[in-house]
Write an enzyme that holds these catalytic residues in place. Structure first.
Site, PDB file in Angstrom:
ATOM      1  N   GLU A 166      39.200  83.448  10.812  1.00 18.48           N
ATOM      2  CA  GLU A 166      40.605  83.053  11.003  1.00 18.48           C
ATOM      3  C   GLU A 166      41.529  83.830  10.088  1.00 18.48           C
ATOM      4  OE1 GLU A 166      41.149  78.832  10.509  1.00 18.48           O
ATOM      5  OE2 GLU A 166      40.180  78.358  12.417  1.00 18.48           O
ATOM      6  N   GLU A 197      35.576  77.790  17.582  1.00 19.37           N
ATOM      7  CA  GLU A 197      35.744  76.638  16.681  1.00 19.37           C
ATOM      8  C   GLU A 197      36.848  75.732  17.203  1.00 19.37           C
ATOM      9  OE1 GLU A 197      36.001  77.551  12.320  1.00 19.37           O
ATOM     10  OE2 GLU A 197      37.571  76.022  12.317  1.00 19.37           O
TER      11      GLU A 197
HETATM   12  C1  IDC Z   1      37.146  73.347   6.073  1.00 15.06           C
HETATM   13  C2  IDC Z   1      36.099  72.276   5.819  1.00 15.06           C
HETATM   14  C3  IDC Z   1      36.297  71.655   4.469  1.00 15.06           C
HETATM   15  C4  IDC Z   1      36.309  72.753   3.419  1.00 15.06           C
HETATM   16  C5  IDC Z   1      37.324  73.809   3.777  1.00 15.06           C
HETATM   17  C6  IDC Z   1      37.251  74.968   2.785  1.00 15.06           C
HETATM   18  O1  IDC Z   1      36.200  71.281   6.822  1.00 15.06           O
HETATM   19  O2  IDC Z   1      35.285  70.731   4.177  1.00 15.06           O
HETATM   20  O3  IDC Z   1      36.613  72.198   2.168  1.00 15.06           O
HETATM   21  O4  IDC Z   1      37.106  74.313   5.071  1.00 15.06           O
HETATM   22  O5  IDC Z   1      38.434  75.672   2.767  1.00 15.06           O
HETATM   23  C7  IDC Z   1      39.350  75.862   9.919  1.00 15.06           C
HETATM   24  C8  IDC Z   1      38.388  76.738   9.198  1.00 15.06           C
HETATM   25  C9  IDC Z   1      37.299  75.909   8.541  1.00 15.06           C
HETATM   26  C10 IDC Z   1      37.867  74.620   7.966  1.00 15.06           C
HETATM   27  C11 IDC Z   1      38.356  73.785   9.163  1.00 15.06           C
HETATM   28  C12 IDC Z   1      38.854  72.389   8.765  1.00 15.06           C
HETATM   29  O6  IDC Z   1      37.830  77.736  10.015  1.00 15.06           O
HETATM   30  O7  IDC Z   1      36.737  76.680   7.532  1.00 15.06           O
HETATM   31  O8  IDC Z   1      36.840  73.924   7.317  1.00 15.06           O
HETATM   32  N1  IDC Z   1      39.378  74.522   9.847  1.00 15.06           N
HETATM   33  O9  IDC Z   1      39.943  72.477   7.906  1.00 15.06           O
HETATM   34  N2  IDC Z   1      40.346  76.262  10.672  1.00 15.06           N
HETATM   35  C13 IDC Z   1      41.045  75.190  11.081  1.00 15.06           C
HETATM   36  C14 IDC Z   1      40.440  74.069  10.580  1.00 15.06           C
END
Ligand code: IDC
Length: 380
Positions: A199, A294
Site C-alpha cells: 500500500e 486485502e
Molecule cells: C495493521 C494491523 C495492526 C498493526 C498495523 C501495523 O491490523 O495490528 O498494528 O497494521 O501498522 C492496511 C494494511 C495493514 C493494516 C490494516 C489494518 O495493509 O498492514 O494492518 N490495513 O489497519 N491497510 C488498510 C488497513
C-alpha cells in the site's frame, strides 16, 4: 518459437507435477479429504487474458475465474498460522483458493530479521503449494509509504542467499533482490503470484513518476530470474493512497513482455463505499486487471472499535462476484480487532473437533469476520 512454447509449458508441467505428486499426495500430515480437488488442479497455471473486452484472471484453459482466500497478518507477529494443521484447515475446511503471505518490511519485519522473515515466506509457499493453493508473496509496504524509500531499498541486502544476484546486479534494491531470489527458486510453480508493494501511501507515490518506475524495476528483476527467464507468474502492483488509486494506471501501465500484470485495490467495509467501487469499475473498463489482495469487514484501522460492517461487506463481495474480481480477506490474526478472523484466545492449533478427518478451528474460536468469510469461501 513452437519449441520454445512447448519447453516453457513443460516447465510448468514439471512444476505442476511436483506440486501434485511430491507434495499434495505426500503422506506426512496432509489430511486431504477424498473428494478434495485443489484450486491448482482445477485451474492450473493461472493467466491474465482478455475476456469480453476486459482483462480477467483466467484458468490455464482460458476460462475466467475468481479466487477467494485469506491474507496472513504480519508474519513477524502471527506466524503461528504457518503449520501443517492450520493450512489443512484453511484448504480443506475453509476452502481457501489462495493465501497471501504479508511480509512486512518495516514494523519489526524483514528489515530487522531478513533471514527469519524469508524463511517464514518460504515455509508459507511450501504449505500452500503442498495443498495446491495459490499463494501471493506480499512485499508489505506500509510505513514509510514510499516503496522507493531507503528502508526498503536497503532491507535484506546482507543475506548471503542473494550474493550471486547481487554480483550480477549491484544496483538492485531490497525488493528486487527478494523477488529475484524467490522467482528464480519458485518461478516455475504454477501457483505463485508476486505482489510488489502492498500500500504505497505518501504524496511522493505519484503513479507515473514514482510507482510505475518502481513496479517496472521489480517486474524486470522477476522476469530476469523467473526460472531461466522463462517464467511468467502474475505480478500484482500496489496503487497510490493505500491501494485506492486503482484507476491511475489506465493508459500508463506497467509493461510486461508476458502480459501478466494486475493492479490492486484494498477496501475496508466501514471506510470505503461506492466511490471506490466506481473506481474499480473504471479501472476494469479502462483495461486493467484487478485483484483485491486485502479487504476487511472493519474500519480501515483494522477494527480497533470492534465493529464489523456486514451489509457493506456483502455489497462489496457481490460487486466482486459480478465483476470476477478475486480477493483475500484481512486477516489470519488472533486479536480483538474486528478484522481478525480469530478471537484473541483462539487456539493456534486446529484439531479435528467434528471428527470428519480434517483439522478445523471450533466456530467458537472464530470472530464474526472469521465466520462470515469462511462461509463466503465454502459457498463457492
Ligand atoms: C495493521 C494491523 C495492526 C498493526 C498495523 C501495523 O491490523 O495490528 O498494528 O497494521 O501498522 C492496511 C494494511 C495493514 C493494516 C490494516 C489494518 O495493509 O498492514 O494492518 N490495513 O489497519 N491497510 C488498510 C488497513
Amino acid at each position: 518459437m513452437h519449441n520454445f512454447i512447448i519447453f516453457r509449458n513443460n516447465l510448468h508441467l514439471i512444476g505442476m507435477f511436483f506440486l501434485l505428486t511430491t507434495c499434495v499426495g505426500a503422506p506426512q500430515d496432509n489430511k486431504k479429504p477424498e473428494d478434495f480437488v485443489s484450486p491448482v488442479e482445477k485451474y492450473g497455471k493461472i493467466r491474465v487474458a482478455e475476456v469480453d473486452g476486459r482483462r480477467r484472471l483466467c484458468a490455464e484453459n482460458g476460462e475466467p475465474i475468481q479466487l477467494k482466500g485469506m491474507s496472513s497478518m504480519g508474519l513477524q507477529w502471527e506466524d503461528w498460522i504457518l503449520t501443517e494443521e492450520a493450512f489443512d484447515a484453511l484448504a480443506y475446511d475453509w476452502r481457501c483458493d489462495v493465501v497471501r503471505l504479508a511480509m512486512y518490511v518495516t514494523e519489526g519485519g524483514y528489515k530487522d530479521d531478513p533471514f527469519g522473515m524469508l524463511a517464514k515466506v518460504e515455509k508459507g509457499i511450501k504449505l500452500a503449494s503442498d495443498r495446491g493453493l495459490y499463494v501471493i508473496v506480499d512485499w508489505h509496504v506500509l510505513t514509510p509509504g514510499d516503496p522507493n524509500a531507503s528502508d526498503y531499498y536497503n532491507a535484506g541486502k546482507i543475506l548471503s542467499q542473494y550474493s550471486k544476484i547481487k554480483k550480477d546486479h549491484p544496483e538492485y534494491g531490497g525488493s528486487e533482490l527478494f523477488f529475484a531470489y524467490l522467482s528464480q527458486k519458485y518461478g516455475y510453480f504454477p501457483n505463485i503470484l508476486w505482489e510488489t508493494a502492498n500500500e504505497p501511501n505518501t504524496l511522493s507515490t505519484n503513479w507515473s513518476e514514482s510507482l510505475l518506475p518502481y513496479h517496472k524495476k521489480v517486474l524486470n528483476a522477476i522476469r530476469l530470474y523467473d526460472k531461466d527467464g522463462l517464467g511468467d507468474n502474475i505480478v500484482i502492483c500496489g496503487t497510490g493512497v493505500w491501494s485506492q488509486e486503482v484507476d491511475a494506471p489506465i493508459g500508463n501501465e506497467v509493461t510486461d513482455p508476458k502480459g501478466q500484470v494486475m493492479y490492486t485495490v484494498h477496501f475496508y467495509a466501514g471506510t470505503h463505499g461506492q466511490w471506490l467501487m466506481d473506481r474499480v469499475e473504471k479501472a476494469l473498463d479502462g483495461g486493467l486487471a484487478v485483484f483485491c489482495t486485502e479487504w476487511g469487514m472493519s474500519d480501515a484501522d483494522g477494527g480497533r472499535n470492534g465493529k464489523v460492517y456486514t451489509t457493506e461487506s456483502e455489497n462489496w463481495l457481490d460487486f466482486f462476484d459480478a465483476n470476477g474480481v478475486s480477493w483475500c480477506n484481512w486477516s489470519l490474526a488472533r486479536s480483538a480487532h474486528s478484522s481478525s478472523a480469530f478471537k484473541p484466545n483462539a487456539t493456534s492449533f486446529p484439531r479435528d473437533s467434528d471428527q470428519d478427518g480434517v483439522p478445523n478451528w471450533r466456530i467458537s474460536d472464530l470472530s464474526t469476520s472469521g465466520i462470515y468469510v469462511r462461509e463466503k469461501m465454502r459457498e463457492k
